[in-house]
Structure formats: C-alpha cells, structure tokens
Design an enzyme around this catalytic site. Sequence first.
Site, short mmCIF file in Angstrom:
data_model
loop_
_atom_site.label_atom_id
_atom_site.label_comp_id
_atom_site.label_asym_id
_atom_site.label_seq_id
_atom_site.Cartn_x
_atom_site.Cartn_y
_atom_site.Cartn_z
N HIS A 15 -0.01 -3.10 -2.40
CA HIS A 15 -0.53 -1.74 -2.19
C HIS A 15 -1.32 -1.21 -3.39
O HIS A 15 -1.40 0.00 -3.60
CB HIS A 15 0.59 -0.77 -1.82
CG HIS A 15 0.17 0.22 -0.77
ND1 HIS A 15 1.02 1.17 -0.26
CD2 HIS A 15 -1.02 0.41 -0.13
CE1 HIS A 15 0.40 1.89 0.65
NE2 HIS A 15 -0.85 1.44 0.75
N CYS A 23 3.72 5.54 -2.52
CA CYS A 23 3.84 4.10 -2.81
C CYS A 23 2.83 3.62 -3.86
O CYS A 23 3.20 3.00 -4.84
CB CYS A 23 3.64 3.29 -1.53
SG CYS A 23 4.81 3.64 -0.21
N ASP A 58 11.32 -0.17 -0.69
CA ASP A 58 10.18 0.63 -0.25
C ASP A 58 10.68 1.85 0.53
O ASP A 58 11.16 1.71 1.65
CB ASP A 58 9.26 -0.24 0.63
CG ASP A 58 7.89 0.37 0.85
OD1 ASP A 58 7.63 1.46 0.32
OD2 ASP A 58 7.08 -0.25 1.56
N ASP A 110 10.52 2.70 -4.87
CA ASP A 110 9.21 3.16 -5.33
C ASP A 110 9.04 4.66 -5.26
O ASP A 110 8.21 5.23 -5.98
CB ASP A 110 8.09 2.46 -4.57
CG ASP A 110 8.11 2.72 -3.06
OD1 ASP A 110 9.15 3.19 -2.54
OD2 ASP A 110 7.10 2.43 -2.39
#
Length: 454
Positions: A115, A60, A18, A267
């Site tokens: 997410h 994201c 991430d 990501d």
Amino acid sequence: MSDQTTQRHPNILFILADNLGYGELGVYGGGPLRGAPTPHIDGLAAEGLRLTNMNMEPQCTPSRSSMLTGRHAIRSGTYAVPLGGVPEGLTQWEITLPKLLSDAGYATALYGKWHLGRDDGRLPNDQGFDEWYGIPRTTHETTWLTSPGYAPELVRPQHIMEGRKGEPSRELQVYDMQERRVIDAEITRRTVAFMEERARGHQPFYLFTSLTQPHFPTLPHPRFAGSTGKGDWADMLAEMDHNVGEMLAAIDRLGLRENTIVIFTSDNGAEFIKPWEGWAGPWRGAYFTALEGGLRVPFILRWPGQVPPGLTSDELVHGVDLFTTLATIAGVAIPQDRPIDGVNQCDLFQGTSAKSGRDGLLVWVDNRLQAVKWRNFKAHFYQQDTMMSPPEKLPVPFIIDLYTNPREEEGKRASGWVLEPMLKMVQAFEASLVEHPAIPMGTPDPYEPPRRCP
C-alpha cells in the site's frame, strides 16, 4: 556474516495486522469477549513489553509510510490512501528502514500488504527489501470483482505479486475473494521459510510480515471457517493467533529466540465498515478519525534478555518512533539530511526508563492537522466522528483530559492552558516545513528537494 556479527545485529520480525482495533486481543480486554481467545499473542505480551498508548497515523498508507521512514506522512506525500490517477506511494528519495538495514548486511523481506506504491519503481523491492510477496494495494478491492457492472477490461483487478531486488516484480494470480481467505496462511508459510533460510546462513534479518486480516471483507481461512461457532470475526481472530503462533514456534525451533526482536502491532485503529466493524475497547472511534479508537493500537515487543517480561507502559509512543528505535538497536545511522520525526524509545522499551522520549504528538487525518496530544491532554481542531462524517473546523479547540474523559465526549472540557505547549509543537513542525518543504502527493520520480538560496 559471522556469528559474532549476528549477535550485534538482532533479527527483527515485525508483524503488522491490518485495521486491528485496540480491544480485539485477549491481553487488551478482547479475546473471549470477541469470540476467540488469543493465547499465542497474549503469551508474547507476557514475555515482553505491552504498550497501552501506542499511536499510529489513522490510515493504512500514512501509517506504513511513517513507520518505514520515521517521518510523518504529510512530509512524504503519503498522507492519504491513494485513489489512483497519479503516481502513488513513496518516492525513491525517501530512505526506509529496510534500506538502512540492507546496507548494514541484513536480509530483508516483506510478505503481505504494501500500500505504498503499485508500480515498478515503488514496490517493496525498490524500497530496500530483498524480496517480497503480497498485494500492492488493499483487500477491499476483492469485493469489486463480484459487484454489479464491474468488468476487468474497465478496471484491471489487483493481482498478488512477488519480486526481488534489482528485478521487475511479476503478477501471480488475481486477488479475489477465494485468495482473500487463504493469503495470510501463505504469508505465514513464506515468513517461516525465510527465517529457516536465514538461520542456515547465520545472516541477521528484518522481516516485515504484513498480514491482511482483519481488513474488510473479514473472511477466515477455510480451515478456520466455523471453528469458533461465533462468526467470521471470531474465526479470523483464531486464525490470526494461530498464524502468529506458527511464526513464534519457528523462531524457537530454529534457535533464534534469544537474538530476535518480535513486534506485533496494527497499522491503525479499528475497522469501521459494516458488517465487519472492529472494536476499539474503551476508546471511541475507528480509523480515518483523530479519535483515540482510530489512533491507539495494540503493541507488543519481545526481546529476551533486553526487554523485561511482563512490562507494561502507558507512556506516549508513535509509529514514527519505530524507525528511529530499530535503527538505533541495529547500529545504523539515522539520516541527517531530512527531518526525522521518530524519537529513540530504547530506554522505555528496555525498561531502563519509565518515561517516553516524547511528551506529545501531532495527528493528521489526510492533509489536516486534526488534533494534538500532549501528555494526558488532547486538543481537537476538527469535529469528525467517523470516516464518513465530513470534518468540521471547530471555532475553538475541543480540549480534553484523557484520564477523565477517555471517550472524548462533549461536556467534559479541560483547561485551555495546555494549548501553549501544544501550539509550540505545531509551530516547530511548521517551521521545519519551511526549511524542508513537504513532498506533494503524486510527485513522480526522480524527486529532489528544492534548493534553498544561500
């Protein structure tokens, strides 16, 4: 499934970091330069393919949406990180890679950050995953709990959750600063346990291990805090490499190496928020921008016997291509009732072609077409240097050659002839939106595309 069927359908372990910048890992010029070597991830790269021009959508939510559906997030109403107030994430109409693989007999799981929806109906177990554990939203919400004026009766804190297909997901503990430090260890533990269970049943699996590091606040596990003597960021890097090493060791121990595709990537580009800002290596910029530092990410793929070891490519690839490529490898049909933006990169990944399946790609930041990349050229339509900078529409596109101006700096403009092939790409995409209108952000379920008059 029989052993023969398992051989036809390779396992897939997809490890997603991430906000890990291009330059963080040792094999991408980081490692010791960032305070901690990354021997397990570097070793994975030596055993397979490493891309140096892998591009993601620069936030994201859009990047995760595009990887799972093979569609640019602007089509799916997931083009920006959700801020609340409307239904969030993917509609049930979207077809995700885990949905396709589950229908083909794969066991599917997601552990970590999602997410792509916070409520039942839009959680991972509603989008093709047999089971999941993790956080529905994002890690910076852990900082809310200790911020002045915060009260849980005003805004409910985010919880770690888990769920199974066909059942409502349930909340576990509050995702606070303490849990932020330890969650990736639990994600790793569950990843290993899932592979152990599938190995006993000889069932192929698609496992999406969505790590929360290094998204801010970048705080290492207590076991790694102080381990490098070079600060939290280096300690986190050591922890991440250790966790990947645990997963790779489990694959070997379970005898799954030869029939398991392992992918490690990020990501989007580097973390921007201080004091946890990341490093994009030679590139300028960070996430939420169309600069190379917001788009380019590390990408490593190992598939023994299918992908030559030590293979490196600078060919243009986009995250949407993973949907199409992995679906093709698994032998499942690509949906034909909607535009799919991903292209099949099997030949490039397996080294049977030196060329990518694409010449260019479109770059959205939020709902703006902010740039186009074509071959080694790039055109910016907006000026935006950081996520905090307001995007300013340029009177004429800023055209660059990334070979001669990799930092995308003013004063080194390329010739305008390259706009012609770039604008053909834009026109083709816009035409597809007329035929298949984009889903507006906040669209509730059930969703059906508007019918066109015959």
